[in-house]
Each structure stands twice: as C-alpha cells, then as structure tokens.
Design a protein around this motif. Sequence first.
Motif, PDB file in Angstrom:
ATOM      1  N   LYS A 218       0.821  -1.222   0.000  1.00 52.08           N
ATOM      2  CA  LYS A 218       0.000   0.000   0.000  1.00 52.08           C
ATOM      3  C   LYS A 218       0.847   1.260   0.000  1.00 52.08           C
TER       4      LYS A 218
ATOM      5  N   THR B  77       3.456   1.361  -3.603  1.00 50.47           N
ATOM      6  CA  THR B  77       2.943   1.364  -4.965  1.00 50.47           C
ATOM      7  C   THR B  77       2.808   2.782  -5.492  1.00 50.47           C
TER       8      THR B  77
ATOM      9  N   ILE C  98      -5.863   1.338  -3.579  1.00 54.13           N
ATOM     10  CA  ILE C  98      -4.920   0.515  -2.815  1.00 54.13           C
ATOM     11  C   ILE C  98      -5.216   0.613  -1.318  1.00 54.13           C
TER      12      ILE C  98
ATOM     13  N   TRP D 152      -7.536  -1.956  -0.179  1.00 51.99           N
ATOM     14  CA  TRP D 152      -7.155  -3.357  -0.363  1.00 51.99           C
ATOM     15  C   TRP D 152      -6.885  -4.012   0.979  1.00 51.99           C
TER      16      TRP D 152
ATOM     17  N   GLN E  94      -5.333 -10.730  -7.117  1.00 53.05           N
ATOM     18  CA  GLN E  94      -6.426  -9.918  -6.583  1.00 53.05           C
ATOM     19  C   GLN E  94      -6.135  -8.427  -6.773  1.00 53.05           C
ATOM     20  N   LEU E  95      -4.905  -8.023  -6.479  1.00 51.55           N
ATOM     21  CA  LEU E  95      -4.516  -6.617  -6.661  1.00 51.55           C
ATOM     22  C   LEU E  95      -4.680  -6.194  -8.107  1.00 51.55           C
ATOM     23  N   TRP E  96      -4.269  -7.045  -9.021  1.00 52.03           N
ATOM     24  CA  TRP E  96      -4.367  -6.717 -10.453  1.00 52.03           C
ATOM     25  C   TRP E  96      -5.818  -6.634 -10.913  1.00 52.03           C
TER      26      TRP E  96
ATOM     27  N   HIS F 216      -8.039  -3.876  -8.589  1.00 53.98           N
ATOM     28  CA  HIS F 216      -7.604  -2.487  -8.389  1.00 53.98           C
ATOM     29  C   HIS F 216      -6.791  -1.914  -9.554  1.00 53.98           C
TER      30      HIS F 216
END
Length: 400
Positions: free
Chosen positions: A113, A116, A130, A133, A164-166, A169
Amino acid sequence: MENHEHHKNHNTTNPFSHQHPAQPIHFADRTKQLQYFKQTAKNSAKLNPPAPLNYAILGTWGQGKTSLVYKLKEIALNELQNQIQCACIYFPLMPQYCQNWDTFTENFLKKVKTTTQATQNILPKIKKEIAKWEINLNIGIITAQRKTGEKQPQTLNLTDALQQLWEQHLKPLGVQIAFVMLDDLHYFPLKAEDSAYLNLRTTFQELVNRGCNYSLVVTAHSLLFSEIAELAEPIARFFTPFELKPFTFTEVKEAIDVRLKTVKNPTIIDDAVIQLITEKTIGHPYLVMFSMSELLMHAEEKEYVGLKDFQAAWPDIEASFGRMIFAQKFQTATDKERTLMIAIAKTQKEYVSPTEFKVFGKGVAELFSRLENKELLLKRERGKYGLFHPMFAEFLRHQQ
C-alpha cells in the motif's frame, strides 16, 4: 591555460555523494540499458495475452544497481506516461525479510500500500483503491494441517494476492503493466529447502498465466546469477540481464557534468583531471563519486580544477580512500582471510590462482570462495582471481 579568477558569488555546492544511490535527476549513462527498457516496457504493456520481460540488474558493489532501478522507475512512471499506464511496486530487501519465503511474502504484502506508485494521471485513483485493499496475512504457501472438525482459516499466497490486486484495483483503473522491483535479491539464501528464487519464478510465471501483467525487476551481485545458473539454469533464463560495467572516460565526464549542472555549480573540471580520476578508479562509479566529493572539498574556492589542483589533493584523497572505504572492507574479513589478501597483494600480480598459496593449507580454495562472496576478490576467469580494485591492493600492501 586560461586564468580563472575567483568570484565572490561562486556556487560551491558539492553534489557528489558516494553514500547514496544516484537519484534520477543525477543519473548518467547506462544508455543501452535505458533504451532497451523503454522499448520493451512499451511492448510488454500492450501485449495481449501478457508476456512481459523480467529484468536482472547485475554488478559488483558500487556499480550503480540501485541507481538504475530508481531511473527505470522514473522512466516507467514519468517519461513513458503519455504512451503507457504503469504501476511500480518498489521493495528494497533486507536480510530480515529474506529468512524464508513466508517472511518475505508477509513483509512485501504489508508494504504494498505504501510502496505502490503509478503513472501521474491515474495515481490519485490508484492510491485511493490501494488503501481499500485488504488481505489476510496468514499467507504461508503451505498452510497448517487442518484438524478434524475445525474450520480452516482462509489463506492467501503471494500469487493469489497479486492476482487480486491486479484484477480488483490495477487493471480496472487502466494500469497496463505493473513493475515489481526487488532491490538486493542476493539477501535470499541460495541453497534452501524453500528456494525463494524458484518461488519467484513460479509466482510470476503463474501470474502471467492468469492474465496479470506483472514484470519483475531485480538487482543482485553478478556472482549470484552465476551460482543460480549452475544450480537451476531456467531461473537465470527467466531474466533479461543488465550487467553493469565500470564507466569509461566519457561516462565519468557525463556523470560529473550532470551533477554540477543540477546544483548550478559552474566549477570547471579539466578533462585531464577527469582522465586521471577514470584511470585511478578504473571507472568504478562509487569510487568516482568519492573522488569528486573529496576533490571539490579541497578545491572549494576554485572555479577551475586543473592537474596541479588534483595532484596537490590526491594524497589526501588516497588517504581518505584507505580510511573510509578500504579499511572498512578489510574489517569484514577474518584474520586468515586478511592474511591471504595481503599475500595476494604483495605478489603484485593482476590475477592469481589458489594453487599459488599452498602455504594456507587445504582450506585455501574455501578462503578464496569466502572472499569472493564478500566481493573482496573477483573471479576473472576459471581458477583466476583478482583483488576487487588496484587501490585496495595498494592499501593491503601497507598492512601488517
């Protein structure tokens, strides 16, 4: 040579810091690596399905590996922002993060977090997303055995977390490619049951297989990748290597000029001085910066630094090298390793072989290997080694 008179308003700001990596504004040279990265980053961002390149920045200590990572991040986020939309996750490794794969994964995901960054026009939205997240930090790749009748807590490994991040978000906000930058990869143990190197390769291959466009950028000393290639050659093939070499005269001159211009210091360094600095340091970026920092301190009131100024300052600069750099590196060796290095230096040879030092007994090959791992000795070719720098050899010749 023209006589350069001193002016009261002469700017004496000294921009040469050897203790920190070069910030992008100070970056010089590595032109081929930068151009290759720009071309391939743009191409990797637009491939569908994804097939990004991964990069390994390799070199001995002080060659500017971290400086190049900083520059690649700046290129991805700023210079290319009108052509592709990027995110960068920069994570400098430390020994405590690299004890095992689970420790690394946990620390990496905790810091995503705050580490990035993204292309400017999507940065606010990325930061906002982010912040939302949430991950379950019970993230071991191998979870504990489930006891009968107990509900197993949900776990999340690195591959699942980055997917999941990709998907939730990064991609919905327009990110075309995300660079994961791991600085100092050599802190991971080479030989371990749970190999971080195999896990990294497996993780990022699987992410691409799942449609997530992550590109891995790592830095490491050159020796690491030679050892990896011997143990597991496919891991080495997973990366495009950027092998950093010492600067040439032209590159040293550029590195000096860039820093002086950045702080608006009009001091003129004669080309003959730059040539001598290149020769004495053999173009080693760290040693070049150290030399220039010391030289400007000696010539603080001068607008022009010529050969006479350099020759007057050099004995003090050389003494500073010994006191502030070589003595510290010497202390990292054991007593027996120090004795061996002194013996090597006193041969006055550029290259030596362990077989020349039988007086050290059967363990001499192990001593050479340990000194190589500490980057005090460099392997030049099979069975041939040299001290990492001629000035270090000269320092050793004055030790007892």
